[in-house]
Each structure stands twice: as structure tokens, then as C-alpha cells.
Design an enzyme around this catalytic site. Structure first.
Site, PDB file in Angstrom:
ATOM      1  N   GLU A 133       0.865  -1.185   0.000  1.00 27.29           N
ATOM      2  CA  GLU A 133       0.000   0.000   0.000  1.00 27.29           C
ATOM      3  C   GLU A 133       0.897   1.229   0.000  1.00 27.29           C
ATOM      4  O   GLU A 133       1.427   1.627   1.019  1.00 27.29           O
ATOM      5  CB  GLU A 133      -0.933   0.004   1.207  1.00 27.29           C
ATOM      6  CG  GLU A 133      -1.951   1.137   1.127  1.00 27.29           C
ATOM      7  CD  GLU A 133      -2.861   1.228   2.339  1.00 27.29           C
ATOM      8  OE1 GLU A 133      -3.820   2.015   2.275  1.00 27.29           O
ATOM      9  OE2 GLU A 133      -2.610   0.532   3.341  1.00 27.29           O
ATOM     10  N   HIS A 198      -5.693   6.351  -1.960  1.00 28.07           N
ATOM     11  CA  HIS A 198      -5.118   7.622  -1.516  1.00 28.07           C
ATOM     12  C   HIS A 198      -4.973   8.562  -2.721  1.00 28.07           C
ATOM     13  O   HIS A 198      -3.878   9.007  -3.060  1.00 28.07           O
ATOM     14  CB  HIS A 198      -3.777   7.378  -0.819  1.00 28.07           C
ATOM     15  CG  HIS A 198      -3.910   6.626   0.472  1.00 28.07           C
ATOM     16  ND1 HIS A 198      -4.005   7.261   1.688  1.00 28.07           N
ATOM     17  CD2 HIS A 198      -3.996   5.296   0.731  1.00 28.07           C
ATOM     18  CE1 HIS A 198      -4.128   6.349   2.646  1.00 28.07           C
ATOM     19  NE2 HIS A 198      -4.132   5.148   2.079  1.00 28.07           N
ATOM     20  N   HIS A 219     -10.075   0.658   0.168  1.00 25.75           N
ATOM     21  CA  HIS A 219     -10.904   1.296   1.207  1.00 25.75           C
ATOM     22  C   HIS A 219     -11.710   2.491   0.651  1.00 25.75           C
ATOM     23  O   HIS A 219     -11.408   3.650   0.912  1.00 25.75           O
ATOM     24  CB  HIS A 219     -10.121   1.664   2.466  1.00 25.75           C
ATOM     25  CG  HIS A 219      -8.816   2.360   2.306  1.00 25.75           C
ATOM     26  ND1 HIS A 219      -8.625   3.468   1.508  1.00 25.75           N
ATOM     27  CD2 HIS A 219      -7.616   2.124   2.896  1.00 25.75           C
ATOM     28  CE1 HIS A 219      -7.389   3.879   1.600  1.00 25.75           C
ATOM     29  NE2 HIS A 219      -6.753   3.072   2.444  1.00 25.75           N
ATOM     30  N   ASP A 281      -8.498  -3.476   7.495  1.00 25.85           N
ATOM     31  CA  ASP A 281      -7.461  -2.441   7.444  1.00 25.85           C
ATOM     32  C   ASP A 281      -6.880  -2.243   8.845  1.00 25.85           C
ATOM     33  O   ASP A 281      -6.477  -1.141   9.229  1.00 25.85           O
ATOM     34  CB  ASP A 281      -8.024  -1.117   6.905  1.00 25.85           C
ATOM     35  CG  ASP A 281      -6.936  -0.133   6.479  1.00 25.85           C
ATOM     36  OD1 ASP A 281      -5.778  -0.558   6.332  1.00 25.85           O
ATOM     37  OD2 ASP A 281      -7.244   1.062   6.320  1.00 25.85           O
TER      38      ASP A 281
END
Length: 405
Positions: A133, A198, A219, A281
Site C-alpha cells: 500500500e 489515496h 478502502h 485495514d
């Protein structure tokens, strides 16, 4: 020598589309041998009377950072094993260990440690590969990721990382960054899941990214653009794009905090159970008491505080990670989002298995699949965990369910 059999009977078997009452699951070795709607006579088996409780596939968490006061960035094999053992107790039978944004050396070290831990992991949730990530993120959508390590995709870096291993199965990045489309195409050519994360991307950038291999949204809603304005004009953001692209899969942190119940309901209504995976997460504080903790590596990670069932930055300006476990995710989808149990379980089993391309062996109670099986009650409290055909965990008050015949 013949493999020992396990017979689970008198339960409600959860399939992706229905619940079989009074059914039986028969396990031989590390595989499911048979699933039936009634009793299966068998000799010389360990028998588990489910006593009317639910029999479910093991939960699959495709995005998890830590638990039990350990993190995959701690820099040792013991931490990998501790996280796997912690989450196994809550119903996770398979997981994809996830890193944080870091320097190249730390990424390479995490991958090397993963490979060592994978060989030694006999007491926890099985590893399905590693998820990187970052560090290729939009700076103003970094969330709790360390800004020192945020950067644009570097072909020399990511090709070196992937040349060193075959264990990377997904990589999350912001697709609007310079070099991200080339990165997505390279990941796809290697059979690695490219995921949007992100990001400040708008619809036009998301569409191009999807065409370059970014087929999954990390997410959803968290650290991700929504409707935005540029020069007074409105643009659909990454969230709306994920909804508009029917084939894009998504994952959500269903802890009831990162996404409140109305958003859980909205995601389920638009994307459905077959395109939505539930993820924890989770950081190291999962399975631990509330209080001070650390996000990322213990020696140089970010100090956080855990309260209200979530990790926060010390100034409480932002969430800094989830402390959820997979049983909580399923419970929340049922109780907070009014999702039918079979669909909630599908979002924690067969859907993540399909996203990670392991549906041929995991994610459903089907003959020939891996023997990853749970028994839980009406409140999704885990009573028994079977991982790879081995009874790994039993709640104290259910030990009398096992009878050796």
C-alpha cells in the site's frame, strides 16, 4: 496413512446464495470432501455438533496491517506470525498482509520477511501474498501515511522490488500521478492486482486508469476524492467513479466508524455483495485494549491513540487506522446496514476470494475447496475455527461440541 476426517453436522450452512438448514460438512485432510443438506454417515471421524449454529466459509481479509500489538512493518518474522494468530481467533482463515509507505529498503525487507513467515505460519490465518500500500500516493490524500515516503511511481524502484519476489499480489497507488498508468499496465502484465488508493483522481482519470488495469478501489471513501471543483466546474471524484464503473470492485472498512451505517448501506445498494469486499485495514491495536499505540513499525512508527473503537492521530484530527476484526465487519453489515447474513458473509468470503483470484480454492463451502470453516452464533461470535482442515480455535464454552467417534 488415511487422512483424519472431520464431520460438522446439525448446523445452518451458509452458501453465497442461501442457507442450508440441518446440513453437514465433511472434511478430509485439508480439503472439503462433501457438503450435504442432511446427515452424512461416516466412521472414525472427529464429529462437531454445530447445535443449530451457522457453518460458514473462513473469512478472508485482503487488507490488514497488524493486530495483537504487532505490525507487518515491525521488521521481524515473529510479528507476521503474531498478526496471523491474533486475527485467526476472530474468524480470519486467510489474509493478505499489507505494508505502509516506506523507503525501498523497508519494502524489500517486508517482502523478504513475508516469505520467511509464510513458510513458518502454522498457527494463524494463511497468507495469500503481500499487498504493498503505497508509497505512490497523492500527498493531500495520504491520511496517516508518513509524508516522508510519499512519491511518484519510479519504474526502476518498482521493477526491482517485483524482480526480487513473486509474493506481491496487489499494489495500491494513486492513478493520477505521473507514471501511474505505466505502473498499472506493468502490474497487470505481471498478474498483480492494481488498486486505486489515496487519490485525488476525477472520473476521466479513473476511467483511463481502469483501462490500464486499476480494477479495484482500496478502502472506498477513505483517503479518496469525492465530487470536487476545478476552475468552478464540478467533477466526479474517485468515489463516484467506482460507483459508475460496474466492473470495478471495491473494499470497505465496515467498522461502522470509518464508514457510518448510511454509507455502508449505500455501497451495498450500488455495488452489491459480489463487487464489495469487507476489510479490517486493522493496525497493531486490533485485539488489544484501548489506549496509546503505534501505527506502522514499532521502532519508528506514528504514535496514535485508540478510543471509540478506532485509532486516531494524537490531536484527534483524523482516523489513523482501524482496530476491527472480521467478525465485527460481518456483524456490522447485518446489524448496522441491514444486509442479509448470506450477503454479509459473501462480502467476507467468496467476493474477496474472487478479487484475489483464489476462488478456485477458497471462499465457499464446496467439495474440493480448502477446508477453511467457521462455526458462529446469531451474534457472529466465533465458536470454532478450522483452517486448512485443522481445528485451530474453539471458544471455551464450545469445547464439548467435539466428539471423537
Amino acid at each position: 496413512m488415511e487422512s483424519r476426517r472431520i464431520k460438522i453436522f446439525n448446523g445452518r450452512i451458509i452458501t453465497p446464495y442461501r442457507i442450508i438448514r440441518g446440513g453437514t460438512v465433511l472434511i478430509e485432510g485439508n480439503r472439503i470432501l462433501a457438503v450435504a443438506e442432511d446427515d452424512i454417515p461416516v466412521r472414525d471421524a472427529i464429529e462437531i455438533d454445530a447445535r443449530g449454529q451457522y457453518i460458514s466459509p473462513g473469512f478472508i481479509d485482503i487488507h490488514v496491517h497488524g493486530g495483537g500489538d504487532s505490525d507487518f512493518m515491525d521488521g521481524d518474522v515473529a510479528s507476521f506470525l503474531a498478526v496471523a494468530e491474533t486475527h485467526m481467533q476472530y474468524g480470519t482463515t486467510s489474509m493478505v498482509p499489507t505494508t505502509l509507505s516506506s523507503d525501498t529498503a523497508s519494502l524489500l525487507n517486508a517482502v523478504e520477511l513475508y516469505e520467511q513467515a509464510h513458510l513458518r505460519n502454522t498457527k494463524g490465518a494463511a497468507f495469500l501474498g503481500i499487498h504493498l500500500e503505497g508509497p505512490y500516493f497523492a500527498m493531500n490524500q495520504r491520511g496517516a501515511q508518513d509524508p516522508r515516503y510519499i512519491r511518484n511511481p519510479d519504474p526502476e524502484e518498482y521493477k526491482a522490488v517485483l524482480a526480487s519476489t513473486s509474493s506481491v499480489v496487489r499494489w495500491s497507488a494513486a492513478p493520477e500521478l505521473p507514471g501511474s498508468l505505466e505502473f498499472g499496465r506493468y502490474l497487470t502484465s505481471r498478474g498483480i492486482l492494481a488498486a486505486v488508493a489515496h487519490t485525488d483522481a476525477i472520473y476521466e482519470e479513473m476511467l483511463e486508469a481502469f483501462e490500464c488495469g486499476y480494477t479495484h478501489a482500496t478502502h472506498l471513501y477513505s483517503a479518496m476524492s469525492g465530487v470536487t471543483r476545478r476552475n468552478a466546474f464540478r467533477y466526479a471524484g474517485a468515489v463516484e467513479s467506482a460507483f459508475l464503473m460496474d466492473e470495478m470492485t471495491v473494499e470497505i472498512i465496515a467498522d461502522g466508524i470509518h464508514l457510518p451505517p448510511p454509507l455502508l448501506k449505500l455501497v451495498y445498494k450500488i455495488k452489491g455483495a459480489d463487487k464489495t469486499a469487507l476489510i479490517t485495514d486493522a493496525m497493531r491495536a486490533a485485539g488489544m485494549p484501548e489506549g496509546d499505540s503505534i501505527l506502522g513499525a514499532k521502532n519508528n512508527g506514528l504514535r496514535v491513540i485508540v478510543e471509540d473503537n478506532v485509532a486516531k492521530l494524537p490531536d484527534r484530527s483524523s482516523f489513523a487506522g482501524s482496530v476491527a476484526t472480521t467478525d465485527q465487519l460481518v456483524r456490522n453489515m447485518v446489524k448496522l446496514a441491514d444486509v442479509p447474513l448470506a450477503d454479509a458473509v459473501r462480502m467476507m468470503t467468496s467476493t474477496p476470494a474472487a478479487i484475489m483470484k483464489v476462488a478456485g480454492r477458497k471462499g465457499s463451502l464446496t467439495a474440493g475447496r480448502d477446508a477453511d470453516v467457521l462455526i458462529f452464533d446469531e451474534d457472529i461470535r466465533i465458536h470454532t475455527v478450522i483452517c486448512g482442515g485443522r481445528i485451530m480455535h474453539q471458544a471455551r464454552h464450545t469445547k464439548d461440541h467435539v466428539i471423537v467417534s
